[in-house]
Write a protein that holds these residues in place. Structure first.
Motif, mmCIF file in Angstrom:
data_model
loop_
_atom_site.group_PDB
_atom_site.id
_atom_site.type_symbol
_atom_site.label_atom_id
_atom_site.label_comp_id
_atom_site.label_asym_id
_atom_site.label_seq_id
_atom_site.Cartn_x
_atom_site.Cartn_y
_atom_site.Cartn_z
ATOM 1 N N ALA A 73 -4.585 23.549 -9.379
ATOM 2 C CA ALA A 73 -4.076 24.667 -10.165
ATOM 3 C C ALA A 73 -2.690 25.089 -9.701
ATOM 4 O O ALA A 73 -1.843 25.477 -10.511
ATOM 5 N N LEU A 74 -2.430 24.990 -8.404
ATOM 6 C CA LEU A 74 -1.154 25.451 -7.858
ATOM 7 C C LEU A 74 -0.067 24.375 -7.826
ATOM 8 O O LEU A 74 1.110 24.658 -8.068
ATOM 9 N N LEU A 75 -0.455 23.115 -7.544
ATOM 10 C CA LEU A 75 0.559 22.119 -7.178
ATOM 11 C C LEU A 75 0.584 20.851 -8.019
ATOM 12 O O LEU A 75 1.577 20.103 -7.973
ATOM 13 N N LEU A 76 -0.465 20.542 -8.756
ATOM 14 C CA LEU A 76 -0.522 19.253 -9.454
ATOM 15 C C LEU A 76 0.604 19.137 -10.492
ATOM 16 O O LEU A 76 0.814 20.032 -11.313
ATOM 17 N N SER A 77 1.336 18.027 -10.411
ATOM 18 C CA SER A 77 2.406 17.747 -11.388
ATOM 19 C C SER A 77 2.721 16.257 -11.326
ATOM 20 O O SER A 77 2.061 15.502 -10.596
ATOM 21 N N ASP A 78 3.751 15.809 -12.069
ATOM 22 C CA ASP A 78 4.107 14.384 -12.123
ATOM 23 C C ASP A 78 5.297 14.037 -11.247
ATOM 24 O O ASP A 78 5.833 12.935 -11.349
ATOM 25 N N ARG A 79 5.722 14.949 -10.396
ATOM 26 C CA ARG A 79 6.890 14.663 -9.559
ATOM 27 C C ARG A 79 6.744 15.334 -8.189
ATOM 28 O O ARG A 79 5.993 16.288 -8.023
#
Length: 649
Positions: A73-79
């Protein structure tokens, strides 16, 4: 699917994994249930199996995914760091899926061997990989092959699934992420606890059958093993805290102190297992234990306490009363342990709460069940509290008469139905069983004398104000006990039943003494048809109650209890009381020699003054110290070495 990805955003992989895990657990449980169809049907357990099982599965999934939920929820991303989080999340998902699938695949073989889901034994086997692998290779080649194939397939499939689940996600604005994280974690914590009560979900809350396997099938095997691992942390051992002592020396001392002839011991594998002949040899009688919550000697005038228990004082005149009875511990489960199993106290938690003793552990309920007795637990609260229900159902009790079974109770407080409701229920049960011609053993556990001290109006004259005080609760509990005794004396089952009223422990055990002996002093009276009034001034322990009741009821047996049959003479130099306060063990003799073992402090010796309730450092006989040391070690040794297993019928 695109809409779901957009709706759940970075939590889509979590939600997808949760659904897959719930399907795995449910499919496995249904398959195992069909395999054990007759046992589940006999327990009328299909609905509970599926509904309670789904509850356990939700809690398991929430525990597994709580941390990745917060991080995603806080940190997941594609970069950047988000890409690293995605990689770690895929590993976590794959490992979680493998654990769930592998444990369920391993379950049928474990059930076939132990008639239970994988538990602490599964963990203990991991300590010996060489021996276990050899065993698997020799005797379980097919299972080993299946396990290997499943592992490879699940890891491959799990990695593929995790890649799919983490692809093309929708990420919210940064300021929404903390909000999403807080809401998601709160939902996860609620799901993991699965309860608004004092304690989170545990196996006792979903136990319902006398068949341990049926109760185990409600769980999933991952939960079962993890719960067992957590419990093992609490299985403290005397060998970890007290000075060491040779195993054979412990056994020799304990046997010598059992007041049993050497010819009556029957097993080297279970050193305390011995023949016990009952003093009464007529038609076997019913046995009822009235276990009184927190009713210490300080509340009984006959024992030098406050005048708060007139009915108990009357019992002291009418029954076989013990003036020097001492509890073995400071918690209800320790009292339950003593009066139902005769097991001596240890630095670990009571056996009622330890994983290894949830089945095949000796209790007098199991012994009496094998003699055709109806065995039951009657309690005004929820019987899953303190793991009682799970322990009882796994060790000989077949009938749980707890709060949900009470009809229109006159008063219900925080801990359940009042003591008078409890005793009314008990009287109804005993009358019905007597009419049916069934011998019975019943443990009746009171609860009104427990904070916040709630009881119905109009029963007693208050001792003090406000009404919700310990003193008023004690007086009410004694009132309810007296009403039951009047009912019992007028009942058809009175002459066929041996009763004991005994406290589980004192109200509080406090003070700076390593063993505050005075706070272990409790009332105990045996009564019923044929029990002559007697004031017994011998020093006795709570673990002596069970052997004595069996003797009075006419039950000859072979059992592992080390307590005394008090219907028989006990030499003064053999009399003792053993007490456990957390990790401190106390051994008191009839002439008030006191030996105390404390972690890291070795063995201390004292003289105890019962009149002043004080202890002064003083030397004691070497033989007393040796015997105390051995008995302090015995419980842990017996538990570790399986000396206290139930006997085959």
């Amino acid at each position: 699917m695109k809409r779901l990805r957009s709706l759940f955003g970075p939590l889509f992989p979590i939600v997808g994994t949760a659904i897959v895990l719930l399907c795995i657990f449910s499919i496995s449980r249904i398959a195992l249930g069909l395999w054990q169809f007759d046992r589940i049907s006999q327990a009328d357990g299909w609905l509970r199996l599926l509904v309670s099982g789904f509850r356990v599965d939700i809690a398991s999934v929430c525990y597994l995914l709580l941390v990745p939920t917060l991080v995603s929820a806080l940190l997941l991303s594609d970069r950047g760091i988000g890409y690293v989080v995605k990689f770690l999340l895929r590993i976590w998902i794959t490992a979680g899926l493998w654990l769930a699938v592998y444990m369920e695949v391993a379950t049928p073989a474990f059930i076939a061997e132990y008639d239970l889901r994988p538990n602490r034994l599964f963990i203990e086997y991991l300590i010996y990989p060489k021996e276990v692998f050899s065993m698997l290779w020799v005797g379980y080649k097919l299972e080993l092959f299946i396990g290997t194939v499943v592992t490879i397939a699940v890891i491959w499939g799990g990695w593929k699934f995790s890649g799919y689940a983490t692809r093309s996600l929708h990420y919210p604005k940064w300021y929404w992420r903390p909000v999403i994280a807080i809401v998601a974690v709160l939902v996860g914590v609620m799901g993991a606890r699965s309860s608004f009560e004092h304690r989170p979900l545990n196996p006792a809350m979903v136990s319902f059958a006398a068949d341990p396997l049926v109760n185990d099938l409600v769980l999933n095997s991952s939960y079962s093993v993890m719960f067992a691992a957590k419990q093992m942390e609490s299985e403290a051992s005397a060998f970890d805290y007290y000075p060491t002592m040779p195993k054979q020396a412990i056994i020799d001392q304990v046997r010598a102190n059992m007041n049993v002839a050497s010819s009556d011991f029957v097993s080297d594998k279970q050193p305390s297992l011995a023949k016990h002949e009952a003093s009464y040899q007529g038609k076997p009688k019913n046995i009822v234990i009235l276990l009184l919550e927190s009713h210490g000697a300080q509340f009984v005038k006959s024992l030098g306490g406050e005048d708060l228990s007139p009915n108990m004082d009357q019992l002291f005149n009418d029954g076989w009363a013990f003036t020097r009875m001492y509890a073995s511990g400071t918690r209800s489960v320790r009292g339950i342990e003593a009066v139902t199993t005769g097991f001596s106290p240890t630095p670990a938690r009571s056996v009622v709460k330890l994983g290894k003793s949830q089945t095949n552990f000796f209790t007098i309920a199991d012994l009496l069940k094998g003699r055709g007795y109806h065995t039951q637990f009657i309690y005004g609260g929820e019987s899953h509290f303190d793991n009682m229900k799970s322990f009882f159902l796994g060790n000989g009790f077949v009938d749980m008469q707890d709060q949900p079974t009470f009809t229109n109770p006159v008063f219900v407080g925080s801990w359940g139905a009042s003591d008078e409701d409890l005793y009314n229920k008990a009287n109804q049960q005993f009358t019905q069983l007597h009419q049916q011609g069934k011998p019975f053993f019943s443990l009746v556990f009171s609860s009104s004398n427990h904070t916040p001290f709630e009881f119905p109006d109009g029963r007693i004259e208050h001792v003090n104000e406000p009404r919700a005080t310990r003193e008023n609760a004690v007086k009410y509990s004694d009132y309810a006990l007296g009403e039951f005794i009047r009912q019992a004396k007028a009942s058809p089952y009175w002459n066929d039943t041996v009763f004991v009223a005994v406290a589980d422990h004192d109200a509080r055990t406090f003070g700076n003494q390593p063993i505050p002996v005075g706070h272990f002093h409790i009332p105990a009276v045996i009564f019923g048809g044929g029990i002559a009034p007697k004031l017994d001034n011998r020093l006795v322990s709570q673990i002596d109650i069970a052997p004595t009741l069996l003797s009075l009821a006419g039950i000859n047996s072979v059992n592992p209890m080390i307590g005394y049959d008090l219907t028989k003479p006990v030499p003064a130099n053999e009399q003792r009381a053993m007490m456990q306060r957390d990790k401190n063990f106390g051994w008191l003799t009839a002439d008030n020699q006191l030996v105390v073992l404390q972690p890291g402090q070795g063995i201390s010796t004292y003289r105890y003054d019962p009149a002043a309730d004080t202890m002064v450092e003083a030397p004691v006989d070497d033989a007393v110290t040796l015997r105390a040391h051995a008995n302090a070690m015995w419980g842990s040794l017996a538990f570790r070495e399986n000396y206290y297993q139930a006997q085959a019928k």
